[in-house]
Design a protein around this motif. Structure first.
Motif, short mmCIF file in Angstrom:
data_model
loop_
_atom_site.label_atom_id
_atom_site.label_comp_id
_atom_site.label_asym_id
_atom_site.label_seq_id
_atom_site.Cartn_x
_atom_site.Cartn_y
_atom_site.Cartn_z
N TYR A 163 39.53 36.49 29.43
CA TYR A 163 39.05 37.66 30.15
C TYR A 163 37.53 37.66 30.14
O TYR A 163 36.92 36.97 29.34
N GLY A 164 36.95 38.44 31.01
CA GLY A 164 35.50 38.53 31.01
C GLY A 164 34.93 38.19 32.38
O GLY A 164 35.64 37.68 33.25
N ASN A 215 34.70 40.90 41.81
CA ASN A 215 36.00 40.27 41.54
C ASN A 215 36.51 40.66 40.17
O ASN A 215 37.69 40.94 39.98
N PHE A 216 35.60 40.66 39.21
CA PHE A 216 36.05 40.98 37.86
C PHE A 216 36.51 42.43 37.78
O PHE A 216 37.52 42.76 37.16
N LYS A 217 35.75 43.28 38.45
CA LYS A 217 36.13 44.69 38.50
C LYS A 217 37.53 44.81 39.12
O LYS A 217 38.40 45.54 38.63
N LYS A 218 37.73 44.05 40.23
CA LYS A 218 39.03 44.08 40.91
C LYS A 218 40.15 43.57 39.97
O LYS A 218 41.25 44.10 39.96
N ALA A 259 42.66 39.38 27.41
CA ALA A 259 43.17 40.14 28.55
C ALA A 259 44.26 41.14 28.11
O ALA A 259 44.41 42.21 28.71
N PHE A 260 44.97 40.78 27.07
CA PHE A 260 46.05 41.64 26.57
C PHE A 260 45.53 43.04 26.25
O PHE A 260 46.26 44.02 26.29
N TYR A 261 44.25 43.11 25.94
CA TYR A 261 43.70 44.39 25.52
C TYR A 261 43.07 45.19 26.67
O TYR A 261 42.48 46.23 26.44
#
Ligand code: ARG
Length: 569
Positions: A163-164, A215-218, A259-261
């Motif tokens: 994630y990130g 994109n990351f926000k999306k 990403a799980f979080y």
């Protein structure tokens, strides 16, 4: 098995009228045999008893008595009490215990009912699983196995970097040029190329950077297209990583990565907000840690997206609630010392019981250096772990072809030796030291190496094979093992569990690794000084039994480091 330390502590405690457990803690196993098998430093009591150490030592010596035949002599030297255990007591104890427990020799129940979360390996999706992650994987795996052997319930977590904001960039790059790259075939290399290319474009063109951020926000808002690409990158990367885990034979209980979080972070933000701890700083939201002499911990970036730290905080909440941990361990390079200091500090504000926040432990380790200099992790010329492990195997293959070309099962054996050599090299020094990566050193069959340990193990096997039997304990006359070389081996065998407890307490697998070399070397001296296969059956049985015992402990110890033993080589 008789706990000699305990017996000594009982007597000393009576003599000085101090609690037994305090005394027990002070008793040492001297590194120099000339100072006895156990030694009690009286300096530690000098203050409490208001007497000189030497006098305390003399007084204790006068007062203590041992009911059983366990202590041969006691000496007072420079404020120390040195105890020499009756050799037969050692021999009888150790060999009985080994015969009774076999593979379980050294095991403990000390950890029963305690949960330990171990966060290790954690490579980053779409980036190479590089040699820097090797250390985390290998050290974490050893700590996991040692704790488990001591009875703890271990939960191994691979906190993947999945994630990130970099995923915003990858998605953008893939949308622009995805067709030019064969990411199915060669996911990590190709995704890395895309990443480098999009990064360069971002530097030139502010609007591209903006789309990446979007994109990351999306992705955070679960946009289907972004989510689909992210899933694809993740799955392809994991398939690649799995090759390394298969070679190392490392498994995990949980693959919950960052990403799980994503849906668990708002709670963290809310709690911190409610407590009025989130301060705006240059557009971001941070927790001020100046009172603790640390830079602020960034919880939300300028564009509202979350950070590595926020995800780690959410993970602490999750792990406390779901695993009810007695300890949560994090194994990363020392580059992250500050990060963990910060989040452990902020975690204290998350309304968790102290039982959790007091037991978060970062376990840092040093860098790996090639003999020729530092291995880059950020820029280019990264050495891939899979290539490196395969190189280890093929180098061993060459050695075998040269020295023992007719060996059966060559491939399998080369794998155990090659991988074992890399793992052992990684674990042989205190973890905080930088590791020197040098093929000749780690593959030296006569050095303090994995191959040497395996070689001695194989020797114990072949001796038993040559004799054609493993004696029964009843056949063994303990009197036959009172020579110096045999006794040295037996005392080491006796210490095995203590070594495991020390390794666990300090989170230092090297303590076990060094012990195994010591055991292997002592066996080698024993073997050089004593004929094992000989006409006198009574002596042969005793020596064979010791040989068998050494093989057993070497194998158990190696497996706790994550190393497998070949049966021949
Ligand atoms: N993915 C990170 C890295 O490669 C390591 C993660 C360590 N674990 C954690 N909970 N932060 O540096």
């Amino acid at each position: 098995m008789t706990d000699f330390k305990q017996k000594l502590a009982e007597q000393i405690s009576k003599a000085v009228n101090l609690p037994e457990n305090e005394i027990y803690e002070y008793i040492e196993v001297p590194s120099d045999e000339k100072m006895g098998d156990f030694s009690f430093p009286c300096f530690k009591l000098a203050k409490e008893l208001k007497k000189a150490p030497q006098i305390i030592a003399e007084e204790i010596k006068e007062k203590i008595k041992f009911e059983e035949q366990i202590v041969q002599k006691v000496e007072v030297v420079n404020g120390y009490l040195n105890f020499y255990v009756e050799p037969l007591a050692f021999i009888t104890n150790v060999l009985n215990e080994i015969s009774e427990k076999s593979e379980n020799y050294g095991k403990s129940t000390i950890g029963n009912g305690k949960n330990i979360v171990i966060d290790y390996s954690a490579p980053n999706i779409a980036k190479p699983f590089h040699i820097g992650h090797l250390r985390s994987t290998v050290i974490g795996n050893a700590i996991y196995k040692i704790y488990k052997f001591l009875g703890y319930n271990c939960i191994g977590v691979n906190h993947l970097g999945d994630y990130g904001t970099q995923f915003g960039k990858l998605i953008e790059g893939y949308k622009l040029w995805g067709k030019e790259y064969n990411i199915e075939e060669n996911p990590i290399d190709e995704l890395t190329k895309i990443y480098v290319r999009i990064n360069n474009l971002c530097k030139e063109d502010e609007t591209v950077l903006e789309s990446c951020r979007n994109n990351f926000k999306k992705l955070e808002d679960k946009d289907p297209e972004c989510l689909e690409l992210w899933t694809k990158f993740r799955e392809l990367s994991l398939k690649e990583f799995q090759k390394v885990y298969d070679l190392l034979q490392v498994t995990f209980d949980s693959w919950n990565g960052e990403a799980f979080y994503s849906d668990k972070m708002p709670e963290v933000v809310d709690i911190l907000k409610q407590k009025n701890l989130l301060k705006p700083s240059e557009g971001a939201l941070v927790v001020d840690l100046s009172e603790k002499n640390m830079p602020p911990c960034i919880i939300e970036k300028t564009n509202g997206s979350t950070t590595y730290a926020t995800r780690d905080l959410a993970a602490i909440l999750y792990r406390a609630r779901n695993y009810d941990f007695d300890k949560a361990l994090y194994i990363t390079s020392y580059e992250q010392i500050l990060h963990f200091k910060q989040i452990f500090e902020v975690a204290k504000y998350l309304n968790l019981d102290e039982k959790y926040t007091q037991n978060l432990v970062h376990i840092p380790f040093g860098m790996i250096q090639l003999k020729s200099g530092k291995m880059s992790t950020r820029e280019g010329n990264v050495i891939k772990l899979e290539d490196l492990l395969n190189e280890a195997i093929s180098r061993v293959n060459e050695i075998i072809n040269e020295k023992n070309p007719n060996l059966e099962n060559k491939e399998e054996i080369a794998k155990k030796i090659g991988i074992g050599a890399v793992i052992f090299n990684d674990l042989y020094n205190s973890r905080i030291k930088d590791e020197i990566f040098d093929w000749d050193t780690m593959l030296n069959f006569n050095g303090e190496t994995g191959p040497y340990m395996q070689y001695i193990y194989v020797r114990t096997k072949s001796l038993l094979e040559k004799a054609g039997y493993i004696p029964k304990l009843e056949q063994v006359n303990f009197e036959n093992l009172q020579d110096e070389a045999s006794l040295k081996v037996i005392k080491l065998l006796y210490n095995f569990q203590d070594i495991l407890l020390q390794s666990a307490e300090k989170y230092e697998p090297y303590i076990l690794a060094r012990y195994l070399i010591n055991l292997a070397q002592s066996f080698s001296s024993f073997y050089n000084e004593n004929k094992i296969i000989l006409d006198d059956k009574s002596i042969q049985d005793a020596r064979l039994y010791l040989t068998y015992s050494v093989g057993l402990v070497l194998k158990t110890g190696a497996s706790l480091l994550g190393i497998q033993m070949p049966d021949r080589m």
